[in-house]
Design a protein around this motif. Structure first.
Motif, PDB file in Angstrom:
ATOM      1  N   HIS A  89      29.312  49.120  25.214  1.00 47.10           N
ATOM      2  CA  HIS A  89      29.099  49.064  26.891  1.00 47.10           C
ATOM      3  C   HIS A  89      28.581  50.360  27.281  1.00 47.10           C
ATOM      4  N   MET A  90      28.250  51.393  26.327  1.00 47.27           N
ATOM      5  CA  MET A  90      27.506  52.835  26.656  1.00 47.27           C
ATOM      6  C   MET A  90      26.275  52.833  26.163  1.00 47.27           C
ATOM      7  N   SER A  91      25.495  53.671  26.847  1.00 46.13           N
ATOM      8  CA  SER A  91      24.169  53.892  26.474  1.00 46.13           C
ATOM      9  C   SER A  91      23.931  54.765  25.283  1.00 46.13           C
ATOM     10  N   VAL A  92      22.996  54.717  24.535  1.00 50.62           N
ATOM     11  CA  VAL A  92      22.717  55.566  23.439  1.00 50.62           C
ATOM     12  C   VAL A  92      23.211  56.939  23.603  1.00 50.62           C
ATOM     13  N   ARG A  93      22.946  57.541  24.683  1.00 54.67           N
ATOM     14  CA  ARG A  93      23.006  58.960  25.138  1.00 54.67           C
ATOM     15  C   ARG A  93      24.743  59.120  25.068  1.00 54.67           C
ATOM     16  N   LYS A  94      25.217  58.007  25.880  1.00 55.77           N
ATOM     17  CA  LYS A  94      26.716  58.316  25.929  1.00 55.77           C
ATOM     18  C   LYS A  94      27.609  57.882  24.857  1.00 55.77           C
ATOM     19  N   ASP A 122      14.376  60.922  15.752  1.00 57.03           N
ATOM     20  CA  ASP A 122      13.386  60.131  16.455  1.00 57.03           C
ATOM     21  C   ASP A 122      13.754  59.082  17.112  1.00 57.03           C
ATOM     22  N   MET A 123      14.685  59.172  18.115  1.00 54.90           N
ATOM     23  CA  MET A 123      14.759  58.280  18.980  1.00 54.90           C
ATOM     24  C   MET A 123      14.955  58.992  20.363  1.00 54.90           C
ATOM     25  N   SER A 124      14.515  59.789  20.915  1.00 56.92           N
ATOM     26  CA  SER A 124      14.423  60.360  22.086  1.00 56.92           C
ATOM     27  C   SER A 124      14.365  59.346  23.340  1.00 56.92           C
ATOM     28  N   GLU A 125      13.440  58.381  22.929  1.00 56.77           N
ATOM     29  CA  GLU A 125      12.957  57.399  24.120  1.00 56.77           C
ATOM     30  C   GLU A 125      13.951  56.300  24.057  1.00 56.77           C
ATOM     31  N   LEU A 126      14.847  56.217  23.256  1.00 54.26           N
ATOM     32  CA  LEU A 126      15.987  55.314  23.237  1.00 54.26           C
ATOM     33  C   LEU A 126      17.301  55.688  23.845  1.00 54.26           C
ATOM     34  N   LEU A 127      17.444  56.860  24.453  1.00 54.60           N
ATOM     35  CA  LEU A 127      18.576  57.510  24.898  1.00 54.60           C
ATOM     36  C   LEU A 127      19.241  56.613  25.934  1.00 54.60           C
ATOM     37  N   SER A 132      22.921  46.990  22.615  1.00 56.51           N
ATOM     38  CA  SER A 132      22.356  45.427  22.582  1.00 56.51           C
ATOM     39  C   SER A 132      20.637  45.316  22.503  1.00 56.51           C
ATOM     40  N   GLN A 133      20.226  46.489  23.084  1.00 56.78           N
ATOM     41  CA  GLN A 133      18.661  46.398  23.011  1.00 56.78           C
ATOM     42  C   GLN A 133      17.967  46.991  21.933  1.00 56.78           C
ATOM     43  N   LEU A 134      18.797  47.266  20.932  1.00 60.61           N
ATOM     44  CA  LEU A 134      18.480  48.230  19.781  1.00 60.61           C
ATOM     45  C   LEU A 134      18.501  47.231  18.713  1.00 60.61           C
ATOM     46  N   SER A 135      17.513  47.632  17.384  1.00 59.39           N
ATOM     47  CA  SER A 135      17.519  46.883  16.385  1.00 59.39           C
ATOM     48  C   SER A 135      18.358  47.201  15.258  1.00 59.39           C
ATOM     49  N   GLY A 136      18.771  46.793  14.197  1.00 62.23           N
ATOM     50  CA  GLY A 136      19.786  47.257  13.130  1.00 62.23           C
ATOM     51  C   GLY A 136      19.412  48.515  13.037  1.00 62.23           C
ATOM     52  N   GLY A 137      18.502  48.683  12.531  1.00 62.48           N
ATOM     53  CA  GLY A 137      18.299  50.205  12.143  1.00 62.48           C
ATOM     54  C   GLY A 137      18.241  51.202  13.098  1.00 62.48           C
TER      55      GLY A 137
ATOM     56  N   GLN B 290      34.863  37.284  42.671  1.00 61.91           N
ATOM     57  CA  GLN B 290      35.388  37.961  41.638  1.00 61.91           C
ATOM     58  C   GLN B 290      34.524  38.034  40.378  1.00 61.91           C
ATOM     59  N   LEU B 291      33.960  36.694  40.161  1.00 58.98           N
ATOM     60  CA  LEU B 291      32.949  36.627  39.077  1.00 58.98           C
ATOM     61  C   LEU B 291      31.756  37.566  39.213  1.00 58.98           C
ATOM     62  N   TRP B 292      31.242  37.503  40.416  1.00 66.66           N
ATOM     63  CA  TRP B 292      30.106  38.328  41.011  1.00 66.66           C
ATOM     64  C   TRP B 292      30.557  40.009  40.637  1.00 66.66           C
ATOM     65  N   ILE B 293      31.645  40.321  41.240  1.00 63.96           N
ATOM     66  CA  ILE B 293      32.126  41.731  41.156  1.00 63.96           C
ATOM     67  C   ILE B 293      32.331  42.339  39.768  1.00 63.96           C
ATOM     68  N   LEU B 294      33.190  41.406  38.980  1.00 60.49           N
ATOM     69  CA  LEU B 294      33.597  41.769  37.600  1.00 60.49           C
ATOM     70  C   LEU B 294      32.413  41.722  36.721  1.00 60.49           C
ATOM     71  N   LYS B 295      31.636  40.971  36.847  1.00 55.88           N
ATOM     72  CA  LYS B 295      30.561  40.741  35.886  1.00 55.88           C
ATOM     73  C   LYS B 295      29.252  41.311  36.291  1.00 55.88           C
ATOM     74  N   GLY B 296      29.154  42.118  37.376  1.00 54.50           N
ATOM     75  CA  GLY B 296      27.931  42.478  37.730  1.00 54.50           C
ATOM     76  C   GLY B 296      27.137  43.183  37.116  1.00 54.50           C
ATOM     77  N   ASP B 297      27.733  44.408  36.182  1.00 57.06           N
ATOM     78  CA  ASP B 297      26.716  45.138  35.725  1.00 57.06           C
ATOM     79  C   ASP B 297      26.646  45.073  34.077  1.00 57.06           C
ATOM     80  N   ASN B 298      27.424  43.757  33.720  1.00 57.44           N
ATOM     81  CA  ASN B 298      27.768  43.580  32.273  1.00 57.44           C
ATOM     82  C   ASN B 298      26.136  43.026  31.764  1.00 57.44           C
ATOM     83  N   SER B 299      25.733  43.779  30.694  1.00 55.70           N
ATOM     84  CA  SER B 299      24.541  43.188  30.087  1.00 55.70           C
ATOM     85  C   SER B 299      24.553  42.231  29.089  1.00 55.70           C
TER      86      SER B 299
END
Lengths: 351, 299
Positions: A89-94, A122-127, A132-137, B290-299
Motif C-alpha cells: 500500500h506504500m509507494s517505492v519512496r515510502k 537505478d530506480m529513481s524513476e520508479l520512486l 504492484s506496478q513493479l516487476s519481480g526484479g 461505503q464501498l466508494w469511500i473505503l475502496k476509493g484509492d485502492n489500486s
C-alpha cells in the motif's frame, strides 16, 4: 561496516537442538554465503544474527559489540527477505523511507539518502510507483534499497533470489555482486542454490543438519572438499563416488580395474573415490571405469553422459562435439590430481 | 439430438450454460425478484391483504413524509447504524488483534467468541432482558446496587433503551467479525512485521501504517456487512420489547419493526411496501457510499 563473529552459537526449539555450536568469523566487507539443503540451519543462523530468533546459547558479535540482548534495530543490520516484505500500500519512496523511520536525520537528509539509494539501484524513476506496478526484479531492488538506506554494518539476505525466474535470478545475482563491490558492506547471504553461493561468495559456509561442514573460498570448497557431503553438494552434476580398496600405491575398484592414484594407500583399506564429471575424459589410457552409455543429455557446449558398468552408474561431462552415442562402450579416466579420497566411515576427505 | 450436434462449440456452451443457469434464474426470479417487484408496485397501491388493490399514486410516500413516527424510526435506524457499526468494528478488531497473538487456549477462546453468533437471537434477547431488570432480579442492577450506585432503568427509559437493545446485537455479531478479522490478520505475511522490527518501528506505527492499511479489504467487508445488519435490525428489538414493541414511546423502534407493524398489525400493505422501498433505497445508498469511500484509492 564491521566484523561479525559467531561463537558457539546454538539454537533449540524445546528439547530439539537444531544448531549445534556454530563458530564463524566474518571480516569487514566480506561477502559470506551460507548454503545447504533445507533444514540445515542456515536461515535460523541468519535470523539469529538479525535478532528475529532468540539465541539459545553462544554469542554474536557485530562490530566489536556483543549483540545477544540487543533489539534488531540496535544491531546495525538490515535484512532483505525472500518475499521482499515490501508494503503493497506504500509507494517505492515510502517503502524505502520506512527503513529510515527512526533515523536521527532531518527530512531533507532522509530525502537525499532515498534519492541516492535510488540512483545507485537505478530506480529513481520508479520512486512514486506502487509495488504492484513493479516487476519481480524491480521489487527485489526496492527491498535491497530499503536495506541499503539504513547503511548498516552488516547486510543480511535471506534467499532473496528464490522468487525470481531463472534469467532474472542470474541478472540480479550479478547486480548484487556489483553492488557489493560498489558499497563494500559486510554481507551474509543465505541460499540453497550452490551456483548462487559459488558465484557470489568471497567465502562459502556449507551447512548440514545444524553443523558447519566447511568454510572456504569457492575454489577451496570445489577443489578441496572437506567431506563427501561438500563434495557432492557443490558442483553440478554431483561428484561421482566409487568404492575402492587400497593396495599400497595402487587401488582396486569393485569392477576389478586397478590403477595408480599417485599416492600411498593402506592395503585392504576400503575408501571412497570421488571424481567430478568434468574431470573425466573418454578413451583414457588409464581408465577408472568402463561401461556403456545409457543416457545422453546434450547441454550445447557440453554433453552429459551416463555410463553404466559393473561399478554402477557414473556421470561424465564431455565436449558437446565429442559425438558419443547411446550404446557406445567408453573408457573414462582422470588425472591423479582430479581424484578425491574419502574415509568410508566418516566421509571425511583424506589428504 | 441431431439438431444439437449441428451446433458449434460456442453454441453448445451457451445451451449448457443456460441449462445450468435455469434453476438459479428461476429461483431468483420467483423467490427474489418477483416479490421485490411486487413490493414496488404495492407501494403505489392501497391494499389490506384481503380486499381489492387500488392505485393511489404517491399518497403512501406522502403519508410517510408527513408521519412523525417514521422520522423517529428513521433516526432510530441510523442511530443503530452509526453507533453499532463503529463500536462493533473497534471491539472486534481489538479482540481479534489480541487473540491472534494469544497462543494459550487459542482454539477454545475463539470458540467462546464465536458462540454468541450461533445462538438464537430470541434466547439471547431474553437473557439480556433479564440482565437489564431492576433489583432484585436483574444482574446489572444488582451489581450497581452492591456497589452503591443508583439503579439504571435500562429498557424503560427513552434515552437508555436504544443503547441497551443495541448492546446484545453488537455482542451477538462480534464472533463473526472477530473470525473475519483474524483471517485478515493471518493473511498478512510475517516478514512485514519482521522487516518493521529490524527497521525499529514502534507497535503503534506498525498498527497504523502496516496492519490497518493491509486490513482494508477486511474492514470494507465488515463495515458493509454489519451496516446492512444494523439497518435491518429487528429480532433483538422485537424480543427485548415484546410488551410494547419498539417502545418505550418508539424509542427503540427500527424501520423493519415499523414495516412489520404496518403490514401485520394495521394491514396497510401499501404503506408498509412504501416503507420497504425506502429501506431498500437507504441500504443501497449506504452500501454504495461505503464501498466508494473505503475502496476509493485502492489500486
Amino acid at each position: 561496516m564491521a566484523k561479525l563473529s559467531l561463537k558457539k552459537l546454538t539454537k533449540s526449539y524445546g528439547k530439539v537442538e537444531v544448531l549445534h555450536g556454530i563458530d564463524l568469523e566474518v571480516d569487514d566487507g566480506e561477502f559470506v554465503v551460507f548454503v545447504g539443503p533445507s533444514g540445515c540451519g542456515k536461515s535460523t543462523s541468519l535470523r539469529m544474527i538479525a535478532g528475529l530468533e532468540e539465541i539459545t546459547s553462544g554469542e554474536i558479535w557485530i562490530g566489536g559489540r556483543k549483540v545477544n540482548d540487543l533489539e534488531p534495530k540496535d544491531r546495525d543490520i538490515a535484512m532483505v527477505f525472500q518475499n521482499y516484505a515490501i508494503y503493497p500500500h506504500m509507494s517505492v519512496r515510502k517503502n524505502i523511507a520506512f527503513g529510515l523511520w527512526n533515523a536521527p536525520l532531518s527530512k531533507a537528509e532522509k530525502a537525499a539518502r532515498i534519492e541516492e539509494v535510488a540512483r545507485i539501484l537505478d530506480m529513481s524513476e520508479l520512486l512514486e510507483r506502487k509495488p504492484s506496478q513493479l516487476s519481480g526484479g524491480q521489487r527485489q531492488r526496492v527491498a535491497i534499497g530499503r536495506a541499503m538506506v539504513r547503511n548498516p554494518a552488516v547486510f543480511l539476505f535471506d534467499e532473496p533470489l528464490s522468487n525470481l525466474d531463472a534469467q532474472l535470478r542470474t541478472q540480479m545475482r550479478l547486480e548484487i555482486k556489483k553492488l557489493h563491490q560498489q558499497v563494500g558492506n559486510t554481507i551474509i547471504f543465505v541460499t540453497h542454490d550452490q551456483v548462487e553461493a559459488m558465484t557470489l561468495a568471497d567465502r562459502i559456509v556449507i551447512m548440514k543438519d545444524g553443523h558447519i561442514q566447511q568454510v572456504g573460498t569457492p575454489e577451496d570448497v570445489f577443489h578441496a572438499p572437506a567431506n563427501t557431503f561438500v563434495a557432492q553438494f557443490i558442483g553440478a552434476p554431483s561428484m561421482n563416488m566409487l568404492n575402492v580398496t587400497g593396495a599400497g600405491d595402487e587401488i582396486s575398484l569393485s569392477s576389478g580395474i586397478k590403477m595408480q592414484p599417485g599416492r600411498q594407500t593402506q592395503t585392504g583399506q576400503p575408501l571412497l573415490l570421488g571424481v567430478r564429471p568434468d574431470d573425466l575424459s573418454v578413451d583414457d589410457q588409464n581408465p577408472i571405469v568402463t561401461g556403456k552409455v545409457v543416457v545422453r543429455e546434450p547441454l550445447g557446449s557440453e554433453t552429459l553422459i551416463y555410463v553404466s558398468g559393473p561399478q554402477g552408474e557414473i556421470v561424465a561431462k564431455v565436449p558437446g562435439k565429442s559425438g558419443v552415442k547411446v550404446g557406445d562402450e567408453v573408457k573414462l579416466g582422470a588425472t591423479p590430481e582430479a581424484l578425491h579420497f574419502f574415509d568410508t566411515e566418516t566421509g571425511d576427505a583424506l589428504v | 439430438m441431431s439438431a444439437y450436434k449441428r451446433l458449434s462449440i460456442r453454441q453448445k456452451q451457451i445451451v449448457w450454460a443456460w441449462l445450468f443457469l435455469a434453476i438459479p434464474t428461476l429461483f431468483y426470479g420467483l423467490i427474489r425478484f418477483y416479490p421485490t417487484g411486487t413490493a414496488f408496485v404495492i407501494s403505489f397501491q392501497d391494499w389490506n391483504l384481503l380486499g381489492e388493490r387500488t392505485w393511489t399514486g404517491l399518497s403512501n410516500y406522502q403519508k410517510l413524509w408527513n408521519d412523525p413516527v417514521f422520522w423517529k424510526v428513521f433516526r432510530n435506524t441510523f442511530a443503530y447504524l452509526i453507533i453499532g457499526t463503529p463500536v462493533s468494528l473497534v471491539i472486534s478488531f481489538v479482540i481479534a488483534y489480541h487473540l491472534d497473538k494469544t497462543r494459550f487456549m487459542h482454539g477454545f477462546l475463539r470458540m467462546l467468541y464465536f458462540l454468541p453468533f450461533m445462538t438464537s437471537a430470541v434466547a439471547m434477547a431474553w437473557v439480556w432482558r433479564w440482565f437489564y431488570q431492576p433489583v432484585p432480579i436483574g444482574l446489572f442492577n444488582n451489581f450497581l446496587a452492591s456497589a452503591g450506585i443508583p439503579q439504571i432503568a435500562f429498557l424503560n427509559s427513552t434515552t437508555n433503551a436504544l443503547p441497551a437493545v443495541l448492546a446484545p446485537a453488537v455482542w451477538a455479531g462480534l464472533g463473526f467479525q472477530v473470525i473475519i478479522f483474524m483471517a485478515g490478520l493471518r493473511a498478512i505475511p510475517g516478514s512485514y512485521y519482521e522487516a518493521a522490527k529490524i527497521d525499529g518501528v514502534g507497535w503503534w506505527t506498525v498498527l497504523t501504517r502496516i496492519t490497518l492499511p493491509l486490513l482494508k479489504p477486511t474492514i470494507v467487508f465488515i463495515v458493509v456487512f454489519s451496516s446492512i445488519g444494523f439497518l435491518r435490525i429487528f429480532d433483538h428489538v422485537f424480543n427485548m420489547t415484546t410488551n410494547n414493541p419498539g417502545g418505550p414511546l418508539n424509542a427503540t423502534k427500527p424501520l423493519v419493526l415499523m414495516i412489520y407493524e404496518t403490514a401485520f398489525s394495521s394491514f396497510d400493505m401499501g404503506y408498509a411496501a412504501a416503507q420497504t422501498v425506502v429501506l431498500f433505497l437507504i441500504l443501497l445508498l449506504v452500501s454504495l457510499l461505503q464501498l466508494w469511500i473505503l475502496k476509493g484509492d485502492n489500486s
